[in-house]
Design a protein around this motif. Sequence first.
Motif, PDB file in Angstrom:
ATOM      1  N   GLY A  37       0.745  -1.172  -0.125  1.00 21.97           N
ATOM      2  CA  GLY A  37      -0.115   0.127  -0.241  1.00 21.97           C
ATOM      3  C   GLY A  37       0.650   1.089  -0.118  1.00 21.97           C
ATOM      4  O   GLY A  37       2.193   0.812   0.383  1.00 21.97           O
ATOM      5  N   THR A  38       0.302   2.257  -0.007  1.00 19.25           N
ATOM      6  CA  THR A  38       1.187   3.809  -0.566  1.00 19.25           C
ATOM      7  C   THR A  38       1.436   3.752   0.411  1.00 19.25           C
ATOM      8  O   THR A  38       2.913   4.803   0.919  1.00 19.25           O
ATOM      9  N   SER A  39       1.091   4.129   1.866  1.00 15.96           N
ATOM     10  CA  SER A  39       0.837   4.411   3.561  1.00 15.96           C
ATOM     11  C   SER A  39       2.237   3.451   3.583  1.00 15.96           C
ATOM     12  O   SER A  39       4.378   3.909   3.935  1.00 15.96           O
ATOM     13  N   ALA A  40       2.782   2.312   3.774  1.00 15.43           N
ATOM     14  CA  ALA A  40       3.481   1.620   3.425  1.00 15.43           C
ATOM     15  C   ALA A  40       4.984   1.525   3.003  1.00 15.43           C
ATOM     16  O   ALA A  40       5.756   1.947   3.181  1.00 15.43           O
ATOM     17  N   VAL A  41       4.633   1.876   1.480  1.00 12.78           N
ATOM     18  CA  VAL A  41       6.410   2.329   0.997  1.00 12.78           C
ATOM     19  C   VAL A  41       5.986   3.396   1.080  1.00 12.78           C
ATOM     20  O   VAL A  41       7.728   3.680   1.471  1.00 12.78           O
ATOM     21  N   ALA A  42       5.136   4.778   2.071  1.00 12.50           N
ATOM     22  CA  ALA A  42       6.397   5.620   1.986  1.00 12.50           C
ATOM     23  C   ALA A  42       6.433   5.836   3.558  1.00 12.50           C
ATOM     24  O   ALA A  42       7.825   6.531   3.520  1.00 12.50           O
TER      25      ALA A  42
END
Length: 211
Positions: free
Chosen positions: A177-182
Motif C-alpha cells: 500500500g501507499t502508506s507502507a511504501v512511503a
Amino acid sequence: MSKTILYARVSTSDQDVSHQLTQAEAAGFEIDEVIADEGVSGVATKLSERPQGKRLFDRLRRGDVLVVRWVDRLGRNYQDVTDTIRTFMRQGVIVRTVINGLTFDGATTDPMQEAVRDALIAFMAATAQAQAEATKEAQRAGIEANRGDPAKYRGKKPSYDRGTLQTVLTMSREGAGTSAVAKAAGISRQTVLRINSDPSAADAVLVRWGL
C-alpha cells in the motif's frame, strides 16, 4: 556470536543513508550494526577501496549476515560486485537483499543450486552496471539538450534518490500500500503517488540532478 550488518551507500554527500536502514527494518531485518559510505560512487570506486567498505571487509566473520538494499549498493561494476559477493560467500558470510528478499550463501554443495545462484548474482550485477551506464548517458544527453538553460535543466530538486525510486517501484509492483511504501522509503505518500503515476518522469528528474 554472529551479527547482522547493514551496508549502505549513497553517491552524493547531500543524500542520506538513514532511509536504507528504515527500509531494512521495515522488511523485518534486525540490524546490529550499520556501515555506510556517503558521497562515494559505486561505479568508479570498488567496495574494498571505499573508506567504510574496507571496514566492512574487516568486520564480517563466518556466520554473519550482510544486508544491502540491493546489490547496486555494493557497486555498479559487474566484475567488482560478482567478485565481492563470491568472496563473502567463501568466507562464510550470508548476503541478503532488502528488495526481493534474496539470499546468497556458500553453504550449498549441489551443483545445480550453485549454478542458479551464480547466474542470479551475475544477472543482478550486470543489471546494476547497465543501469549506471544508462543513467550516465541520459544525464549527458539531458545536459546537452538544455545547455545554456540551467533552470530548465535542473528544475526542483527531488525528495528521493535512485535507491528510493527503486524501492517505491518494487514494493508497489508487489502490492504494498501507499502508506507502507512511503514509510519504508522515507518519503511522503504524495511523492509515492507521483512516482507511481509516471515512473519515467520520476527517473528523468533524478537524471537531471545527476542522482
